[in-house]
Design a protein around this motif. Structure first.
Motif, mmCIF file in Angstrom:
data_model
loop_
_atom_site.group_PDB
_atom_site.id
_atom_site.type_symbol
_atom_site.label_atom_id
_atom_site.label_comp_id
_atom_site.label_asym_id
_atom_site.label_seq_id
_atom_site.Cartn_x
_atom_site.Cartn_y
_atom_site.Cartn_z
ATOM 1 N N ASN A 1 13.570 -32.953 15.093
ATOM 2 C CA ASN A 1 12.441 -34.158 14.765
ATOM 3 C C ASN A 1 11.296 -33.721 15.114
ATOM 4 O O ASN A 1 10.935 -33.649 16.214
ATOM 5 C CB ASN A 1 12.964 -35.246 15.540
ATOM 6 C CG ASN A 1 13.757 -36.144 14.830
ATOM 7 O OD1 ASN A 1 13.859 -36.322 13.660
ATOM 8 N ND2 ASN A 1 14.574 -36.906 15.521
ATOM 9 N N GLY A 2 10.417 -33.118 14.183
ATOM 10 C CA GLY A 2 8.844 -32.856 14.510
ATOM 11 C C GLY A 2 8.650 -31.210 14.997
ATOM 12 O O GLY A 2 7.452 -31.075 15.097
ATOM 13 N N TYR A 3 9.489 -30.639 15.056
ATOM 14 C CA TYR A 3 9.576 -29.123 15.426
ATOM 15 C C TYR A 3 10.584 -28.283 14.980
ATOM 16 O O TYR A 3 11.677 -28.992 14.549
ATOM 17 C CB TYR A 3 9.176 -28.860 16.928
ATOM 18 C CG TYR A 3 10.310 -29.319 17.865
ATOM 19 C CD1 TYR A 3 10.785 -28.353 18.478
ATOM 20 C CD2 TYR A 3 10.694 -30.680 18.070
ATOM 21 C CE1 TYR A 3 12.114 -28.418 19.166
ATOM 22 C CE2 TYR A 3 11.810 -30.887 18.875
ATOM 23 C CZ TYR A 3 12.556 -29.742 19.579
ATOM 24 O OH TYR A 3 13.682 -29.915 20.232
ATOM 25 N N SER A 4 10.451 -27.006 15.109
ATOM 26 C CA SER A 4 11.312 -26.140 14.805
ATOM 27 C C SER A 4 11.851 -25.064 15.819
ATOM 28 O O SER A 4 11.057 -24.830 16.706
ATOM 29 C CB SER A 4 11.538 -25.049 13.547
ATOM 30 O OG SER A 4 11.083 -25.897 12.282
ATOM 31 N N VAL B 1 16.370 -29.174 23.521
ATOM 32 C CA VAL B 1 16.390 -30.078 22.524
ATOM 33 C C VAL B 1 16.246 -31.708 22.885
ATOM 34 O O VAL B 1 16.650 -31.960 23.951
ATOM 35 C CB VAL B 1 17.703 -29.988 21.840
ATOM 36 C CG1 VAL B 1 17.762 -30.958 20.494
ATOM 37 C CG2 VAL B 1 18.023 -28.514 21.422
ATOM 38 N N GLY B 2 15.355 -32.278 22.237
ATOM 39 C CA GLY B 2 15.328 -33.808 22.466
ATOM 40 C C GLY B 2 14.025 -34.243 22.805
ATOM 41 O O GLY B 2 13.851 -35.598 23.212
ATOM 42 N N GLY B 3 13.179 -33.376 23.543
ATOM 43 C CA GLY B 3 11.968 -33.811 23.746
ATOM 44 C C GLY B 3 11.806 -34.456 25.184
ATOM 45 O O GLY B 3 11.091 -35.166 25.615
ATOM 46 N N LYS B 4 13.017 -34.374 26.001
ATOM 47 C CA LYS B 4 12.819 -35.121 27.252
ATOM 48 C C LYS B 4 12.143 -34.580 28.134
ATOM 49 O O LYS B 4 12.472 -33.242 28.422
ATOM 50 C CB LYS B 4 14.248 -35.519 27.918
ATOM 51 C CG LYS B 4 14.791 -36.533 27.217
ATOM 52 C CD LYS B 4 16.375 -36.875 27.766
ATOM 53 C CE LYS B 4 16.913 -38.041 27.319
ATOM 54 N NZ LYS B 4 18.234 -38.500 27.966
ATOM 55 N N THR B 5 11.119 -34.870 28.703
ATOM 56 C CA THR B 5 10.115 -34.011 29.648
ATOM 57 C C THR B 5 10.221 -35.158 31.066
ATOM 58 O O THR B 5 10.434 -36.312 30.989
ATOM 59 C CB THR B 5 8.636 -33.998 29.347
ATOM 60 O OG1 THR B 5 8.066 -35.225 29.560
ATOM 61 C CG2 THR B 5 8.674 -33.447 27.924
ATOM 62 N N GLY B 6 9.942 -34.443 32.129
ATOM 63 C CA GLY B 6 9.876 -35.215 33.347
ATOM 64 C C GLY B 6 9.923 -34.547 34.519
ATOM 65 O O GLY B 6 10.356 -33.350 34.678
ATOM 66 N N VAL B 7 10.041 -35.285 35.772
ATOM 67 C CA VAL B 7 10.308 -34.778 37.135
ATOM 68 C C VAL B 7 11.161 -35.709 37.670
ATOM 69 O O VAL B 7 11.482 -37.037 37.642
ATOM 70 C CB VAL B 7 8.888 -34.643 37.779
ATOM 71 C CG1 VAL B 7 7.992 -33.593 37.068
ATOM 72 C CG2 VAL B 7 8.007 -35.992 37.718
ATOM 73 N N ASN C 1 8.807 -36.442 24.306
ATOM 74 C CA ASN C 1 7.451 -35.677 23.570
ATOM 75 C C ASN C 1 8.191 -34.422 23.331
ATOM 76 O O ASN C 1 8.510 -33.733 24.080
ATOM 77 C CB ASN C 1 6.203 -35.791 24.507
ATOM 78 C CG ASN C 1 5.051 -35.257 23.512
ATOM 79 O OD1 ASN C 1 5.287 -35.494 22.393
ATOM 80 N ND2 ASN C 1 4.029 -34.831 24.219
ATOM 81 N N VAL C 2 7.970 -33.906 22.118
ATOM 82 C CA VAL C 2 8.574 -32.921 21.655
ATOM 83 C C VAL C 2 7.352 -31.763 21.511
ATOM 84 O O VAL C 2 6.304 -31.865 21.581
ATOM 85 C CB VAL C 2 9.208 -32.951 20.060
ATOM 86 C CG1 VAL C 2 10.171 -33.860 20.175
ATOM 87 C CG2 VAL C 2 8.345 -33.286 19.153
ATOM 88 N N MET D 1 18.991 -36.109 16.739
ATOM 89 C CA MET D 1 18.274 -36.499 15.658
ATOM 90 C C MET D 1 18.814 -37.988 15.043
ATOM 91 O O MET D 1 18.132 -38.823 14.285
ATOM 92 C CB MET D 1 18.686 -35.474 14.238
ATOM 93 C CG MET D 1 17.985 -34.187 14.469
ATOM 94 S SD MET D 1 16.336 -33.955 13.875
ATOM 95 C CE MET D 1 16.795 -33.296 12.034
ATOM 96 N N GLU D 2 20.027 -38.359 15.143
ATOM 97 C CA GLU D 2 20.389 -39.806 14.998
ATOM 98 C C GLU D 2 19.989 -40.629 15.712
ATOM 99 O O GLU D 2 20.174 -41.858 15.474
ATOM 100 C CB GLU D 2 22.441 -39.277 14.861
ATOM 101 C CG GLU D 2 22.890 -40.303 13.735
ATOM 102 C CD GLU D 2 24.120 -39.930 13.865
ATOM 103 O OE1 GLU D 2 24.987 -40.949 14.075
ATOM 104 O OE2 GLU D 2 24.704 -38.774 13.593
#
Length: 360
Positions: A8-11, A135-141, A154-155, A223-224
């Motif tokens: 989703n939004g990147y490769s 994969v999935g764009g999960k960021t955090g601390v 955010n991806v 993606m789903e």
């Protein structure tokens, strides 16, 4: 050559092809400044290879953080934000996160929030980060001992998986990533799970393919269900109890620090036991799952007086709603069940089951 994967939004690109795409991307975007976030290990073991694969005229500022989950916190973010500001980063800057899951999670969060968001690229260097954090764009601390309590989805602009970085990993770090690959088979694909029954027969090319297949499984799920409304929750199999064990061991000075995958491996055995008790998961398959996991992961001693404290950590799990602790369990291999509740008595019995298993 391993084919790229479209997300989703990147490769996601692999190996040599990935460096070519990254060079193209940096050239086209013409960023005002490029920063590379490393920890003390990837600075020594991975940065030279990365720089050697970039163009000769490629220049970047290096920002180093201390290695380890214990530094995945807001204090470290503040330091990185500060350094970015002092080094003249602006909204057109790029942050390249070169490291394991701590670096990619924290770096993605730093980039997503600095000046309300700058471009970032992830280059995972551990097996765990390649098949999970990538994969999935999960960021955090983390918030104290509570895992990934603060973050955003955010991806990255692009993602490069260079499996040569795995040569720098100690065996326990390779095992840590293997736990997530085993999980992908258990929740999604029984044929993929079968590949792990005899890993000793596989060579490095097979490992490359298994890594790519693992990323595809996670990507299909994400993606789903990008916002974790249903299917994506299945990725938390083994994590409800696994995270609680990881947090408890992290906080207890008398306990060894467990790597993420080591804790998740225990969590998967416990939650497969719960699956048998609640979802009628076949008993012989429970024995198989336990046996396969314990062939890779040595048994960890969990005393009876640890169990109550571990259970008390469950209330912080992010899947909880309305005060209920929600588990992902299995009806069968490849057939998960979400939002399942288990009482403390059953959870305690799952620890007894784990204790009774023999290490392979």
């Amino acid at each position: 050559m391993l084919q790229p994967i479209s997300c989703n939004g990147y490769s996601i690109y692999f190996n040599e092809d990935g460096y070519e795409k990254l060079r193209q991307f940096i050239q086209e975007k013409n960023h005002s400044k490029v920063f590379i976030l490393v920890d003390e290990n990837t600075h020594i073991h991975c940065l030279p290879r990365f720089m050697g694969n970039m163009a000769e005229d490629f220049t970047a500022e290096i920002i180093e953080i201390e290695a380890g989950e214990v530094y995945k916190n807001i204090e470290t973010c503040s330091q990185v934000w500060q350094v970015l500001s002092e080094m003249g980063a602006d909204r057109k800057s790029l942050l390249i996160n070169l490291g394991g899951g701590v670096v990619t999670d924290l770096g993605g969060f730093v980039a997503s929030t600095f000046m309300r968001g700058i471009d970032f690229v992830n280059i995972p260097t551990s097996l765990l980060a390649m098949v999970d954090a990538s994969v999935g764009g999960k960021t955090g601390v983390d918030l104290g001992p509570l895992k990934n309590q603060v973050g955003v989805i955010n991806v990255p602009e692009t993602l490069l998986v260079d499996t040569a970085f795995l040569n720098t990993l100690p065996p326990e770090q390779m095992r840590s990533g293997l736990a997530e690959m085993l999980k992908h088979g258990l929740i999604y694909d029984k044929n993929y799970w079968k590949e792990f029954q005899n890993l000793s027969a596989l060579d490095l090319n097979d490992l490359d393919t298994l890594i790519r297949d693992s990323i595809i499984i996670k990507n299909n799920i994400v993606m789903e269900d990008p916002r974790e409304a249903g299917l994506r929750k299945t990725l938390n199999f083994g994590h409800t109890l696994g995270h609680a064990i990881e947090s408890y061991f992290l906080q207890n000075p008398e306990k060894p620090t467990l790597l993420h995958g080591e804790a998740i491996a225990i969590g998967m055995i416990l939650e497969t036991f719960l699956s048998r008790e609640i979802e009628q998961f076949p008993g012989e398959k429970l024995e198989q799952v336990s046996s396969v996991i314990l062939s890779y992961f040595p048994k960890v001693t969990i005393e009876e007086n640890d169990i109550g404290s571990i259970i008390s950590y469950l209330k912080y799990d992010k899947k909880n709603t309305h005060g209920n602790i929600n588990f992902v369990l299995l009806r069968d291999i490849g057939t998960p069940s979400i939002d399942v509740r288990a009482n403390n008595e059953l959870i305690t019995r799952s620890f007894t089951y784990y204790k009774e298993q023999e290490s392979n």
